[in-house]
Design an enzyme around this catalytic site. Structure first.
Site, mmCIF file in Angstrom:
data_model
loop_
_atom_site.group_PDB
_atom_site.id
_atom_site.type_symbol
_atom_site.label_atom_id
_atom_site.label_comp_id
_atom_site.label_asym_id
_atom_site.label_seq_id
_atom_site.Cartn_x
_atom_site.Cartn_y
_atom_site.Cartn_z
ATOM 1 C CB CYS A 78 61.737 65.765 66.136
ATOM 2 S SG CYS A 78 61.434 67.565 66.194
ATOM 3 C CG HIS A 179 59.135 65.225 62.153
ATOM 4 N ND1 HIS A 179 58.688 64.528 63.254
ATOM 5 C CD2 HIS A 179 59.335 66.507 62.556
ATOM 6 C CE1 HIS A 179 58.601 65.350 64.288
ATOM 7 N NE2 HIS A 179 58.994 66.552 63.892
ATOM 8 C CD GLU A 181 57.745 61.281 61.722
ATOM 9 O OE1 GLU A 181 57.349 62.167 62.507
ATOM 10 O OE2 GLU A 181 58.951 61.003 61.558
#
Length: 205
Positions: A78, A179, A181
């Site tokens: 990001c 993202h 994750e």
């Protein structure tokens, strides 16, 4: 043992990223200063918020020059990806300058762009894309995206009204605007791909 330093500059999903790296078989260590790079095989530069604020925090922590000098595998997430470039329209301040180009505001009526999107124009041979299905979606939260001087560094795009750069690679430096994750099994596969590519580099070395 694959040791990965996760940069803590005060704005990033450190717990989720570290857990994902550990699940991929790495030893993840969160670091706030250059000493955390000393025994690392790779570095992850996360980030949320604005590039200017992130650069200020990195400067205070003495991490700007070490990140510029780091030649091993580096994953930007990001805002971490946006910091790879020379400058950002968000505040006109300098970024790390690892890749020629600038970060520009998305040409969309409604911002920020928040939600799940597919990747298009992917570079299928890039190690980060290994095993990622064509219909995989990833979670985005952003109002800006990089515009590289050289399209050859782009390994994926996404679309929010118009196409934008979603992932880049220049040598050992790879970054994603989304993202991973927070992107479920597809994001976990991508983090696993990054860890596996670091292991390959270790073996070659």
């Amino acid at each position: 043992m694959t040791r990965i330093a996760v940069v803590d500059h005060g704005a990033g999903n450190l717990v989720s990223i570290s857990q994902a790296l550990v699940s991929a078989g790495a030893v993840a260590t969160v670091t706030r200063d250059p000493s955390g790079f000393e025994n690392a095989d790779a570095v992850v530069l996360p980030g949320v918020g604005a590039t200017g604020a992130a650069m200020q925090r990195l400067a205070v922590q003495g991490l700007v020059d070490p990140l510029r000098a780091w030649e091993g595998p580096l994953l930007g997430i990001c805002v971490g990806l946006q910091l790879f470039f020379e400058t950002s329209d968000e505040d006109e301040g300098p970024c790390l300058g690892l890749i020629p180009g600038r970060v520009q505001r998305l040409p969309a009526e409604r911002l920020p762009h928040i939600g799940w999107n597919e990747l298009v124009d992917r570079e299928p041979d890039d190690p980060l894309m290994n095993g990622i299905s064509p219909d995989a979606t990833f979670y985005f939260v952003h109002s800006f995206a990089p515009v590289p001087d050289d399209d050859g560094v782009v390994i994926a795009r996404s679309t929010y009204g118009t196409p934008f750069v979603a992932a880049v690679r220049r040598g050992n430096r790879v970054g994603v605007q989304f993202h991973p994750e927070r992107s479920g099994r597809h994001g976990m596969r991508m983090i696993d791909n990054f860890v596996q590519s670091v292991r390959v580099d270790q073996h070659v070395a």
